[in-house]
Design a protein around this motif. Structure first.
Motif, PDB file in Angstrom:
ATOM      1  N   GLN A   1     103.040 -67.975 129.701  1.00 18.22           N
ATOM      2  CA  GLN A   1     101.946 -68.795 130.242  1.00 18.22           C
ATOM      3  C   GLN A   1     102.369 -69.485 131.534  1.00 18.22           C
ATOM      4  O   GLN A   1     103.555 -69.643 131.794  1.00 18.22           O
TER       5      GLN A   1
ATOM      6  N   ARG B   1     100.601 -64.509 132.459  1.00 19.84           N
ATOM      7  CA  ARG B   1      99.237 -64.509 131.949  1.00 19.84           C
ATOM      8  C   ARG B   1      98.329 -65.245 132.913  1.00 19.84           C
ATOM      9  O   ARG B   1      98.732 -66.274 133.465  1.00 19.84           O
TER      10      ARG B   1
ATOM     11  N   GLY C   1      99.176 -71.516 118.129  1.00 20.26           N
ATOM     12  CA  GLY C   1      99.950 -70.529 118.892  1.00 20.26           C
ATOM     13  C   GLY C   1      99.847 -70.869 120.364  1.00 20.26           C
ATOM     14  O   GLY C   1      99.484 -70.052 121.203  1.00 20.26           O
TER      15      GLY C   1
ATOM     16  N   ASN D   1     101.977 -71.651 122.698  1.00 23.10           N
ATOM     17  CA  ASN D   1     102.957 -71.187 123.668  1.00 23.10           C
ATOM     18  C   ASN D   1     103.481 -72.361 124.503  1.00 23.10           C
ATOM     19  O   ASN D   1     104.039 -73.292 123.943  1.00 23.10           O
TER      20      ASN D   1
ATOM     21  N   GLU E   1     102.957 -74.550 117.786  1.00 26.51           N
ATOM     22  CA  GLU E   1     103.649 -73.357 118.281  1.00 26.51           C
ATOM     23  C   GLU E   1     104.791 -72.992 117.328  1.00 26.51           C
ATOM     24  O   GLU E   1     105.612 -73.828 116.985  1.00 26.51           O
TER      25      GLU E   1
ATOM     26  N   LEU F   1     101.249 -71.341 111.428  1.00 27.86           N
ATOM     27  CA  LEU F   1     100.098 -71.425 110.516  1.00 27.86           C
ATOM     28  C   LEU F   1      99.919 -70.070 109.839  1.00 27.86           C
ATOM     29  O   LEU F   1     100.017 -69.030 110.491  1.00 27.86           O
TER      30      LEU F   1
ATOM     31  N   LEU G   1      93.806 -68.278 120.825  1.00 24.95           N
ATOM     32  CA  LEU G   1      93.851 -67.369 121.970  1.00 24.95           C
ATOM     33  C   LEU G   1      95.006 -66.377 121.812  1.00 24.95           C
ATOM     34  O   LEU G   1      96.182 -66.785 121.750  1.00 24.95           O
TER      35      LEU G   1
HETATM   36  C1  LIG Z   1     100.366 -63.999 122.478  1.00 25.69           C
HETATM   37  S1  LIG Z   1     100.870 -65.661 122.538  1.00 25.69           S
HETATM   38  C2  LIG Z   1      99.393 -66.520 123.036  1.00 25.69           C
HETATM   39  C3  LIG Z   1      99.677 -67.892 123.554  1.00 25.69           C
HETATM   40  C4  LIG Z   1      98.480 -68.762 123.922  1.00 25.69           C
HETATM   41  N1  LIG Z   1      97.607 -68.969 122.797  1.00 25.69           N
HETATM   42  C5  LIG Z   1      97.721 -68.166 125.091  1.00 25.69           C
HETATM   43  O1  LIG Z   1      96.619 -67.686 124.881  1.00 25.69           O
HETATM   44  O2  LIG Z   1      98.218 -68.189 126.197  1.00 25.69           O
HETATM   45  C6  LIG Z   1     100.980 -66.090 120.816  1.00 25.69           C
HETATM   46  C7  LIG Z   1     101.784 -67.379 120.572  1.00 25.69           C
HETATM   47  O3  LIG Z   1     101.571 -67.804 119.220  1.00 25.69           O
HETATM   48  C8  LIG Z   1     102.800 -68.117 118.593  1.00 25.69           C
HETATM   49  N2  LIG Z   1     102.593 -67.810 117.171  1.00 25.69           N
HETATM   50  C9  LIG Z   1     102.625 -66.618 116.578  1.00 25.69           C
HETATM   51  N3  LIG Z   1     102.287 -66.701 115.272  1.00 25.69           N
HETATM   52  C10 LIG Z   1     102.006 -67.983 115.051  1.00 25.69           C
HETATM   53  C11 LIG Z   1     101.575 -68.705 113.911  1.00 25.69           C
HETATM   54  N4  LIG Z   1     101.349 -68.095 112.739  1.00 25.69           N
HETATM   55  N5  LIG Z   1     101.392 -70.033 114.020  1.00 25.69           N
HETATM   56  C12 LIG Z   1     101.611 -70.665 115.212  1.00 25.69           C
HETATM   57  N6  LIG Z   1     102.016 -70.029 116.316  1.00 25.69           N
HETATM   58  C13 LIG Z   1     102.202 -68.716 116.250  1.00 25.69           C
HETATM   59  C14 LIG Z   1     103.821 -67.240 119.298  1.00 25.69           C
HETATM   60  O4  LIG Z   1     105.124 -67.777 119.216  1.00 25.69           O
HETATM   61  C15 LIG Z   1     103.289 -67.203 120.729  1.00 25.69           C
HETATM   62  O5  LIG Z   1     103.781 -68.279 121.507  1.00 25.69           O
END
Ligand SMILES: C[S@@+](CC[C@H](N)C(=O)[O-])C[C@H]1O[C@@H](n2cnc3c(N)ncnc32)[C@H](O)[C@@H]1O
Length: 365
Positions: free
Chosen positions: A5, A18, A41, A43, A64, A93, A114
């Motif tokens: 990000q 991104r 999530g 980031n 995160e 989560l 997202l």
């Molecule tokens: C593909 S990135 C998207 C980041 C952000 N939401 C965006 O749209 O820019 C997914 C993020 O979610 C985190 N993540 C993955 N599984 C998760 C979970 N079950 N609970 C919380 N965070 C999670 C990952 O470590 C990563 O940083």
């Protein structure tokens, strides 16, 4: 260092892979001006941080899972001096956690999901639970043909994202547009879920006592949200239960000292609260506010509460389970003893070494 990000630092933006601005343009008109936002999530925290900076009456819970990324987010958020309205939690989560949370009266005005639902163990269960506890969901779903997305095996689920969200949530669903992906030529889908929703949680907070079905009720008509307890509509204070937050992830931001200051302020405003414990504290845009002033026979004082917080907050920061109920049970017993003559006599003969050991076990000191 690889940067997914954009980093929204206090002294300027460091661009990542991104396109965060493009996504912001699509989602910002659908964010609430005030209340609670959950970013799952998150980031490096770009979206929650930008929302909190641009909307001073909004508080953000930013969750995160990756400890290394969460620590970087903490540093970015902490660089924005005095921005206490973003709570960064290091935690993951899943379906069980989301169902557990939705079984309490907590409410978010909006939830951001997202590029994350394909990471969940059971995407439908998580989305259903979060939808039941939020005014709207704003979701980015990678296209089924996105060859670069992590967790690709699940993408098949969203061949028709609108139909999937309508089926899972039973609410109104709108396709907001498509946004470019740095990992693929296939743009992602931006989806908005909103409209009426109701639920009947059984517990006042996560890990709390189970009450009879129907005691709590949350009704959202698409615009207003009502909370009823025992059949009466009560004022819904904006904020999220502190014990629920303690169970959602390790506290990375704000600092323990800042939370302690907010809690002390809340307790000072209600020196004779009958049950002044973290399960009766909501964290939100105005810091911490007390709820539930009904009678309670546990004989707990604000001093007991501050002592409990002094134990709970370091545990929360270190990602250990915080069990509010255990501390309360012990304190209630001690206070009952203190209040009775027989109890005073009994406590009088307990050797000081044993009292010290009990105090250490309860309060860590
Ligand atoms: C593909 S990135 C998207 C980041 C952000 N939401 C965006 O749209 O820019 C997914 C993020 O979610 C985190 N993540 C993955 N599984 C998760 C979970 N079950 N609970 C919380 N965070 C999670 C990952 O470590 C990563 O940083």
């Amino acid at each position: 260092m690889d940067t997914y990000q954009d980093e929204l630092r206090a002294d300027g933006i460091v661009r990542g892979e991104r396109d965060c601005d493009e996504r912001w343009t699509v989602l910002a008109p659908h964010l609430p001006d005030a209340g609670m936002l959950l970013d799952v999530g998150s980031n490096l925290g770009y979206f929650g941080l930008r929302a909190a900076i641009e909307r001073p009456r909004l508080a953000v819970v930013s969750l995160e899972a990756d400890p290394r990324i969460a620590a970087r987010q903490r540093a970015i958020v902490a660089g924005h001096a005095d921005l206490r309205r973003v709570m960064v939690l290091g935690g993951s989560l899943n379906a069980n956690g989301a169902a557990d949370w939705a079984d309490t009266p907590d409410w978010f005005d909006a939830v951001l999901l997202l590029a994350i639902i394909h990471w969940f163990d059971d995407p439908a269960a998580v989305v259903r639970a979060l939808s039941s506890m939020s005014g709207r969901l704003i979701c980015e779903v990678p296209d089924a043909g996105d060859a670069g997305a992590c967790g690709r095996e699940k993408l098949e689920l969203w061949k028709d994202p609108e139909a999937w969200f309508a089926d899972v949530t039973g609410r109104h669903v709108r396709h907001l547009g498509r946004v470019t992906r740095h990992t693929s030529t296939e743009p992602s889908h931006m989806i908005l879920v909103d409209g009426p929703v109701s639920r009947s949680p059984r517990r006042p907070y996560r890990g709390g006592p189970e009450r009879e079905l129907g005691r709590y009720r949350v009704d959202h008509d698409g615009s207003l949200t009502m909370l009823s307890v025992g059949g009466s509509v009560i004022e819904r204070v904006p904020g999220v239960n502190l014990v629920n937050l303690m169970r959602a992830g390790a506290l990375l931001h704000p600092s323990i000292d800042d939370v302690m200051t907010d809690a002390t302020r809340a307790l000072d405003r209600h020196p004779s609260h009958p049950d002044p414990f973290p399960h009766n504290m909501l964290w939100g845009p105005d810091g911490i506010r007390m709820i539930d002033f009904g009678p309670c026979d546990a004989l707990l004082t604000t001093r007991d509460s501050l002592q409990t917080l002094r134990t709970h907050l370091p545990r929360w920061r270190d990602g250990k389970t915080v069990d509010d109920d255990a501390a309360i049970r012990h304190l209630a017993l001690v206070n009952r003893l203190r209040a009775s003559r027989t109890g005073q006599r009994l406590l009088g003969v307990v050797p000081p070494t044993l009292k010290r050991r009990v105090r250490r076990a309860l309060f860590g000191r």
